[in-house]
Write a protein that holds these residues in place. Structure first.
Motif, PDB file in Angstrom:
ATOM      1  N   GLU A  63      68.856  80.354  39.930  1.00 42.47           N
ATOM      2  CA  GLU A  63      68.462  81.149  38.767  1.00 42.47           C
ATOM      3  C   GLU A  63      66.951  81.139  38.570  1.00 42.47           C
ATOM      4  N   ILE A  64      66.323  79.983  38.834  1.00 43.29           N
ATOM      5  CA  ILE A  64      64.866  79.910  38.720  1.00 43.29           C
ATOM      6  C   ILE A  64      64.207  80.785  39.783  1.00 43.29           C
ATOM      7  N   ASP A  65      64.767  80.752  40.993  1.00 43.08           N
ATOM      8  CA  ASP A  65      64.248  81.623  42.056  1.00 43.08           C
ATOM      9  C   ASP A  65      64.345  83.088  41.642  1.00 43.08           C
ATOM     10  N   LYS A  66      65.485  83.435  41.006  1.00 44.56           N
ATOM     11  CA  LYS A  66      65.693  84.813  40.567  1.00 44.56           C
ATOM     12  C   LYS A  66      64.687  85.189  39.483  1.00 44.56           C
ATOM     13  N   LEU A  67      64.427  84.258  38.578  1.00 45.80           N
ATOM     14  CA  LEU A  67      63.452  84.516  37.520  1.00 45.80           C
ATOM     15  C   LEU A  67      62.056  84.716  38.095  1.00 45.80           C
ATOM     16  N   SER A  68      61.712  83.922  39.113  1.00 49.60           N
ATOM     17  CA  SER A  68      60.374  84.042  39.713  1.00 49.60           C
ATOM     18  C   SER A  68      60.177  85.415  40.342  1.00 49.60           C
ATOM     19  N   LEU A  69      61.261  85.994  40.868  1.00 49.97           N
ATOM     20  CA  LEU A  69      61.177  87.328  41.466  1.00 49.97           C
ATOM     21  C   LEU A  69      61.041  88.414  40.413  1.00 49.97           C
ATOM     22  N   LEU A 118      55.351  77.422  38.987  1.00 51.35           N
ATOM     23  CA  LEU A 118      55.702  78.172  37.781  1.00 51.35           C
ATOM     24  C   LEU A 118      55.502  77.320  36.538  1.00 51.35           C
ATOM     25  N   VAL A 119      55.365  77.987  35.406  1.00 51.32           N
ATOM     26  CA  VAL A 119      55.148  77.310  34.126  1.00 51.32           C
ATOM     27  C   VAL A 119      56.184  77.805  33.128  1.00 51.32           C
ATOM     28  N   ALA A 120      56.761  76.885  32.368  1.00 51.09           N
ATOM     29  CA  ALA A 120      57.721  77.249  31.316  1.00 51.09           C
ATOM     30  C   ALA A 120      57.623  76.232  30.199  1.00 51.09           C
ATOM     31  N   ASP A 121      57.772  76.690  28.952  1.00 47.61           N
ATOM     32  CA  ASP A 121      57.698  75.767  27.829  1.00 47.61           C
ATOM     33  C   ASP A 121      59.052  75.089  27.605  1.00 47.61           C
ATOM     34  N   ALA A 122      59.081  74.195  26.614  1.00 49.86           N
ATOM     35  CA  ALA A 122      60.288  73.408  26.354  1.00 49.86           C
ATOM     36  C   ALA A 122      61.488  74.276  25.991  1.00 49.86           C
ATOM     37  N   LYS A 123      61.245  75.364  25.276  1.00 50.31           N
ATOM     38  CA  LYS A 123      62.354  76.242  24.903  1.00 50.31           C
ATOM     39  C   LYS A 123      62.978  76.856  26.148  1.00 50.31           C
ATOM     40  N   CYS A 124      62.150  77.313  27.074  1.00 45.23           N
ATOM     41  CA  CYS A 124      62.649  77.901  28.322  1.00 45.23           C
ATOM     42  C   CYS A 124      63.510  76.909  29.092  1.00 45.23           C
ATOM     43  N   VAL A 125      62.985  75.698  29.231  1.00 46.58           N
ATOM     44  CA  VAL A 125      63.703  74.661  29.977  1.00 46.58           C
ATOM     45  C   VAL A 125      65.044  74.377  29.310  1.00 46.58           C
ATOM     46  N   SER A 126      65.036  74.282  27.992  1.00 47.52           N
ATOM     47  CA  SER A 126      66.268  74.037  27.242  1.00 47.52           C
ATOM     48  C   SER A 126      67.270  75.169  27.450  1.00 47.52           C
ATOM     49  N   LEU A 127      66.809  76.398  27.373  1.00 51.87           N
ATOM     50  CA  LEU A 127      67.690  77.553  27.545  1.00 51.87           C
ATOM     51  C   LEU A 127      68.287  77.583  28.943  1.00 51.87           C
ATOM     52  N   CYS A 133      68.800  75.008  31.007  1.00 52.89           N
ATOM     53  CA  CYS A 133      69.757  73.908  31.178  1.00 52.89           C
ATOM     54  C   CYS A 133      71.085  74.204  30.507  1.00 52.89           C
ATOM     55  N   GLU A 134      71.035  74.678  29.285  1.00 57.80           N
ATOM     56  CA  GLU A 134      72.286  74.871  28.561  1.00 57.80           C
ATOM     57  C   GLU A 134      73.039  76.119  29.013  1.00 57.80           C
ATOM     58  N   SER A 135      72.335  77.114  29.541  1.00 53.30           N
ATOM     59  CA  SER A 135      73.013  78.336  29.962  1.00 53.30           C
ATOM     60  C   SER A 135      73.602  78.218  31.359  1.00 53.30           C
ATOM     61  N   VAL A 166      64.399  67.319  33.447  1.00 49.10           N
ATOM     62  CA  VAL A 166      63.484  66.727  34.426  1.00 49.10           C
ATOM     63  C   VAL A 166      63.581  67.486  35.749  1.00 49.10           C
ATOM     64  N   PHE A 167      64.815  67.779  36.175  1.00 50.32           N
ATOM     65  CA  PHE A 167      65.010  68.533  37.420  1.00 50.32           C
ATOM     66  C   PHE A 167      64.368  69.910  37.315  1.00 50.32           C
ATOM     67  N   VAL A 168      64.622  70.602  36.192  1.00 52.03           N
ATOM     68  CA  VAL A 168      64.088  71.962  36.011  1.00 52.03           C
ATOM     69  C   VAL A 168      62.563  71.948  36.035  1.00 52.03           C
ATOM     70  N   ASN A 169      61.961  71.016  35.308  1.00 54.87           N
ATOM     71  CA  ASN A 169      60.495  70.937  35.280  1.00 54.87           C
ATOM     72  C   ASN A 169      59.918  70.650  36.666  1.00 54.87           C
ATOM     73  N   ASN A 170      60.560  69.755  37.409  1.00 59.71           N
ATOM     74  CA  ASN A 170      60.079  69.438  38.758  1.00 59.71           C
ATOM     75  C   ASN A 170      60.218  70.635  39.687  1.00 59.71           C
ATOM     76  N   TYR A 171      61.328  71.358  39.553  1.00 57.67           N
ATOM     77  CA  TYR A 171      61.547  72.521  40.422  1.00 57.67           C
ATOM     78  C   TYR A 171      60.537  73.620  40.103  1.00 57.67           C
ATOM     79  N   LEU A 172      60.312  73.843  38.815  1.00 54.33           N
ATOM     80  CA  LEU A 172      59.320  74.837  38.402  1.00 54.33           C
ATOM     81  C   LEU A 172      57.942  74.479  38.948  1.00 54.33           C
ATOM     82  N   ARG A 173      57.584  73.204  38.800  1.00 53.69           N
ATOM     83  CA  ARG A 173      56.266  72.744  39.262  1.00 53.69           C
ATOM     84  C   ARG A 173      56.125  72.957  40.775  1.00 53.69           C
TER      85      ARG A 173
END
Length: 337
Positions: free
Chosen positions: A182-188, A158-167, A169-171, A147-154
């Motif tokens: 890490e999300i900020d780094k990915l956006s760059l 940014l857009v990410a599917d369920a697999k991305c969000v799962s990866l 969170c667990e990593s 939920v946190f990851v999806n809200n931060y992406l939104r």
């Protein structure tokens, strides 16, 4: 009076509404930092900050010093801002009570109390709530990280599917500051104009196992690949800190809950099931349809019950300390047989 939340306070701040006192506390520093930093950056203009913004640290100051500063008047500004970081190290916080009875209306006083909380039974806590905002932030549970990851992406567009969000969170785990970083780094890393974060981008930039993760475990269970599923769970058992059981259980519960609901869809096509589940796309729906062929509805219902039991046991229910690996192997056997 409505209870304050992170969202309600942040909404107020963005509207330019500032309370006389804020006390942010708890184990989750991410939200404490976000609110404190927003006030520091936006309550005053750059020109006003030089004379009207003061920073104290709990270990290096006293309550009397903070009160004296708070009672002073701003210079050429409608308000002054006083921020007390590491407020958990401030001694004799109760001595703030007389100030709270008549706080200076032109002062915004902010306390950032990390790694713990103020005793809410004390009079000081009641006074703080009466005149200002008191917010406690507890550590986000593993199962709530998506939920946190999806809200931060939104929030970053940014857009990410369920697999991305799962990866993600667990990593990264439950450190919200690191997750956001890490999300900020990915956006760059995205090409200009691209807002879609892919699993491949996550794997390349964060360095996770492509073979041993919750998404691959889910795939193995969908097709009842006993060997692969057991291989992944054994890997999880040998690396429990990197693969928290609560997150795995939350992901499996969400998946089988959707499978259970899919049985009731009047239209069993991918589009029909997606519409019935209220999904924005058909991504992942194919897995639900395959699972419906491989699992009876009654068995799926029992699986959901077993996941709940495993979750309770992982948190110490029944007083038995069962290793996470053993819990997962028992659950896996039940699901696959």
């Amino acid at each position: 009076m409505a209870k304050h939340t992170y969202e309600s306070v942040f909404s107020e701040l963005k509207k330019g509404v500032f309370r006389p006192v804020y006390y942010f506390m708890g184990e989750e520093s991410y939200y404490i930092d976000k609110l404190t930093d927003y006030i520091a950056e936006n309550a005053l203009s750059e020109e006003e900050k030089g004379f009207n913004q003061t920073l104290f640290y709990g270990l290096d100051t006293t309550v009397d010093t903070i009160i004296n500063a708070a009672r002073s008047f701003p210079m050429m500004s409608e308000r002054q801002v006083i921020i007390v970081k590491e407020a958990q190290l401030l001694k004799n916080i109760e001595n703030l009570t007389p100030y709270l009875k008549h706080p200076q209306p032109t002062t915004v006083l902010v306390f950032a109390h990390k790694n713990g909380s103020l005793d809410k039974r004390k009079k000081i806590a009641a006074e703080l709530e009466r005149v200002g905002v008191v917010l406690e932030f507890k550590k986000v549970k593993e199962e709530h990280l998506p939920v946190f990851v999806n809200n931060y992406l939104r929030g970053k567009g940014l857009v990410a599917d369920a697999k991305c969000v799962s990866l993600l969170c667990e990593s990264v785990g439950s450190d919200l500051n690191r997750l956001a970083g890490e999300i900020d780094k990915l956006s760059l890393s995205l090409p200009e104009g691209n807002v879609v974060i892919t699993p491949e981008l996550v794997e390349e930039n964060i360095g996770i196992s492509k073979e041993y993760n919750n998404f691959e475990l889910q795939n193995a269970l969908v097709v009842k690949d006993v060997y692969k599923a057991n291989k992944i769970v054994n890997y999880f058992a040998s690396n429990p800190k990197k693969n928290p059981i609560q997150l795995t259980l939350a992901i499996l519960f969400g998946f089988f809950s959707n499978v259970m609901m899919a049985y009731y869809a009047p239209d069993k096509s991918e589009r029909g099931v997606a519409a019935f589940l209220g999904l924005k796309s058909t991504w992942g729906v194919g897995d639900y349809l395959v699972a419906m062929k491989n699992y009876r509805a009654t068995h799926v219902m029992e699986i959901l019950h077993r996941i709940r039991l495993a979750d309770a046991k992982s948190k110490g229910a029944d007083g038995a300390a069962v290793p996470d690996g053993e819990l997962m192997r028992e659950l896996l056997f039940f699901i696959l047989h």
